[in-house]
Design a protein around this motif. Structure first.
Motif, PDB file in Angstrom:
ATOM      1  N   ASN A  15      41.499 -60.516 -38.136  1.00  0.00           N
ATOM      2  CA  ASN A  15      40.144 -60.118 -37.727  1.00  0.00           C
ATOM      3  C   ASN A  15      39.339 -59.622 -38.920  1.00  0.00           C
ATOM      4  O   ASN A  15      38.145 -59.914 -39.030  1.00  0.00           O
ATOM      5  CB  ASN A  15      40.200 -59.039 -36.654  1.00  0.00           C
ATOM      6  N   PHE A  16      39.971 -58.887 -39.821  1.00  0.00           N
ATOM      7  CA  PHE A  16      39.298 -58.378 -41.012  1.00  0.00           C
ATOM      8  C   PHE A  16      38.797 -59.530 -41.877  1.00  0.00           C
ATOM      9  O   PHE A  16      37.636 -59.544 -42.298  1.00  0.00           O
ATOM     10  CB  PHE A  16      40.265 -57.487 -41.799  1.00  0.00           C
ATOM     11  N   TYR A  17      39.645 -60.515 -42.117  1.00  0.00           N
ATOM     12  CA  TYR A  17      39.252 -61.643 -42.965  1.00  0.00           C
ATOM     13  C   TYR A  17      38.184 -62.500 -42.288  1.00  0.00           C
ATOM     14  O   TYR A  17      37.277 -63.003 -42.955  1.00  0.00           O
ATOM     15  CB  TYR A  17      40.458 -62.489 -43.336  1.00  0.00           C
ATOM     16  N   LEU A  18      38.265 -62.653 -40.989  1.00  0.00           N
ATOM     17  CA  LEU A  18      37.250 -63.410 -40.270  1.00  0.00           C
ATOM     18  C   LEU A  18      35.894 -62.715 -40.360  1.00  0.00           C
ATOM     19  O   LEU A  18      34.872 -63.352 -40.614  1.00  0.00           O
ATOM     20  CB  LEU A  18      37.653 -63.601 -38.808  1.00  0.00           C
ATOM     21  N   GLN A  19      35.880 -61.403 -40.190  1.00  0.00           N
ATOM     22  CA  GLN A  19      34.628 -60.660 -40.285  1.00  0.00           C
ATOM     23  C   GLN A  19      34.078 -60.677 -41.707  1.00  0.00           C
ATOM     24  O   GLN A  19      32.859 -60.751 -41.891  1.00  0.00           O
ATOM     25  CB  GLN A  19      34.825 -59.235 -39.806  1.00  0.00           C
ATOM     26  N   MET A  20      34.950 -60.622 -42.700  1.00  0.00           N
ATOM     27  CA  MET A  20      34.483 -60.734 -44.087  1.00  0.00           C
ATOM     28  C   MET A  20      33.842 -62.094 -44.330  1.00  0.00           C
ATOM     29  O   MET A  20      32.816 -62.196 -44.997  1.00  0.00           O
ATOM     30  CB  MET A  20      35.639 -60.516 -45.065  1.00  0.00           C
ATOM     31  N   PHE A  21      34.446 -63.147 -43.791  1.00  0.00           N
ATOM     32  CA  PHE A  21      33.890 -64.488 -43.945  1.00  0.00           C
ATOM     33  C   PHE A  21      32.526 -64.602 -43.270  1.00  0.00           C
ATOM     34  O   PHE A  21      31.580 -65.139 -43.854  1.00  0.00           O
ATOM     35  CB  PHE A  21      34.858 -65.526 -43.367  1.00  0.00           C
ATOM     36  N   VAL A  22      32.411 -64.073 -42.052  1.00  0.00           N
ATOM     37  CA  VAL A  22      31.137 -64.130 -41.320  1.00  0.00           C
ATOM     38  C   VAL A  22      30.078 -63.325 -42.057  1.00  0.00           C
ATOM     39  O   VAL A  22      28.938 -63.779 -42.232  1.00  0.00           O
ATOM     40  CB  VAL A  22      31.319 -63.644 -39.865  1.00  0.00           C
ATOM     41  N   PHE A  23      30.435 -62.124 -42.519  1.00  0.00           N
ATOM     42  CA  PHE A  23      29.481 -61.303 -43.266  1.00  0.00           C
ATOM     43  C   PHE A  23      29.022 -62.025 -44.524  1.00  0.00           C
ATOM     44  O   PHE A  23      27.825 -62.128 -44.789  1.00  0.00           O
ATOM     45  CB  PHE A  23      30.093 -59.950 -43.637  1.00  0.00           C
ATOM     46  N   GLY A  24      29.954 -62.518 -45.313  1.00  0.00           N
ATOM     47  CA  GLY A  24      29.596 -63.185 -46.555  1.00  0.00           C
ATOM     48  C   GLY A  24      28.768 -64.432 -46.330  1.00  0.00           C
ATOM     49  O   GLY A  24      27.797 -64.679 -47.054  1.00  0.00           O
ATOM     50  N   SER A  25      29.111 -65.205 -45.324  1.00  0.00           N
ATOM     51  CA  SER A  25      28.362 -66.430 -45.029  1.00  0.00           C
ATOM     52  C   SER A  25      26.928 -66.115 -44.618  1.00  0.00           C
ATOM     53  O   SER A  25      25.977 -66.699 -45.146  1.00  0.00           O
ATOM     54  CB  SER A  25      29.040 -67.220 -43.919  1.00  0.00           C
ATOM     55  N   LEU A  61      28.834 -56.113 -40.563  1.00  0.00           N
ATOM     56  CA  LEU A  61      29.505 -55.219 -41.507  1.00  0.00           C
ATOM     57  C   LEU A  61      29.726 -53.831 -40.917  1.00  0.00           C
ATOM     58  O   LEU A  61      30.802 -53.250 -41.061  1.00  0.00           O
ATOM     59  CB  LEU A  61      28.682 -55.111 -42.792  1.00  0.00           C
ATOM     60  N   PHE A  62      28.725 -53.290 -40.221  1.00  0.00           N
ATOM     61  CA  PHE A  62      28.816 -51.915 -39.751  1.00  0.00           C
ATOM     62  C   PHE A  62      29.356 -51.764 -38.333  1.00  0.00           C
ATOM     63  O   PHE A  62      30.026 -50.794 -38.026  1.00  0.00           O
ATOM     64  CB  PHE A  62      27.440 -51.223 -39.812  1.00  0.00           C
ATOM     65  N   MET A  63      29.051 -52.695 -37.445  1.00  0.00           N
ATOM     66  CA  MET A  63      29.305 -52.421 -36.035  1.00  0.00           C
ATOM     67  C   MET A  63      30.399 -53.267 -35.389  1.00  0.00           C
ATOM     68  O   MET A  63      31.139 -52.760 -34.577  1.00  0.00           O
ATOM     69  CB  MET A  63      28.017 -52.605 -35.229  1.00  0.00           C
ATOM     70  N   GLU A  64      30.484 -54.515 -35.686  1.00  0.00           N
ATOM     71  CA  GLU A  64      31.365 -55.397 -34.920  1.00  0.00           C
ATOM     72  C   GLU A  64      32.814 -54.910 -34.920  1.00  0.00           C
ATOM     73  O   GLU A  64      33.399 -54.694 -33.890  1.00  0.00           O
ATOM     74  CB  GLU A  64      31.283 -56.826 -35.454  1.00  0.00           C
ATOM     75  N   GLY A  65      33.408 -54.782 -36.079  1.00  0.00           N
ATOM     76  CA  GLY A  65      34.786 -54.330 -36.132  1.00  0.00           C
ATOM     77  C   GLY A  65      34.963 -53.169 -37.081  1.00  0.00           C
ATOM     78  O   GLY A  65      36.055 -52.891 -37.546  1.00  0.00           O
ATOM     79  N   LYS A  66      33.858 -52.515 -37.366  1.00  0.00           N
ATOM     80  CA  LYS A  66      33.889 -51.385 -38.303  1.00  0.00           C
ATOM     81  C   LYS A  66      34.454 -51.822 -39.663  1.00  0.00           C
ATOM     82  O   LYS A  66      35.222 -51.121 -40.296  1.00  0.00           O
ATOM     83  CB  LYS A  66      34.689 -50.215 -37.746  1.00  0.00           C
ATOM     84  N   LEU A  67      34.045 -53.002 -40.100  1.00  0.00           N
ATOM     85  CA  LEU A  67      34.525 -53.579 -41.352  1.00  0.00           C
ATOM     86  C   LEU A  67      34.211 -52.685 -42.547  1.00  0.00           C
ATOM     87  O   LEU A  67      35.035 -52.489 -43.429  1.00  0.00           O
ATOM     88  CB  LEU A  67      33.890 -54.960 -41.528  1.00  0.00           C
ATOM     89  N   PHE A  68      33.023 -52.116 -42.554  1.00  0.00           N
ATOM     90  CA  PHE A  68      32.607 -51.248 -43.653  1.00  0.00           C
ATOM     91  C   PHE A  68      33.539 -50.046 -43.779  1.00  0.00           C
ATOM     92  O   PHE A  68      33.867 -49.617 -44.883  1.00  0.00           O
ATOM     93  CB  PHE A  68      31.167 -50.790 -43.428  1.00  0.00           C
TER      94      PHE A  68
END
Length: 85
Positions: A15-25, A61-68
């Motif tokens: 989930n972390f890597y998927l969210q990083m990919f979505v954020f970066g894209s 970055l901030f809300m979906e999975g608390k990636l930040f």
């Protein structure tokens, strides 16, 4: 979730890597469209789409999975919420 520890870690990092990919894209798409607007000042659609993509990327970055907060765990939660909204 209840399960084997290795599966839980794998799910968390997937989930972390998927969210990083979505954020970066989304962030790169937003920057690209904002730069398109800077070259052609009459194309407001590129500006609005770029701003929309960058704002959605910050939401991810901030809300979906608390990636930040995975990256910066000691960051103040109240400041992050104000940055998001």
């Amino acid at each position: 979730e209840i399960g084997i520890l290795e599966e839980l870690y794998r799910t968390r990092y997937d989930n972390f890597y998927l969210q990083m990919f979505v954020f970066g894209s989304l962030f790169m798409i937003g920057l690209y469209h904002i730069s398109l607007f800077s070259h052609n000042r009459e194309d407001f659609a590129a500006l609005f789409f770029g701003l929309f993509c960058t704002s959605i990327s910050f939401h991810v970055l901030f809300m979906e999975g608390k990636l930040f907060f995975e990256i910066f765990p000691d960051f103040n939660w109240n400041i992050a919420l104000r940055l998001n909204y």
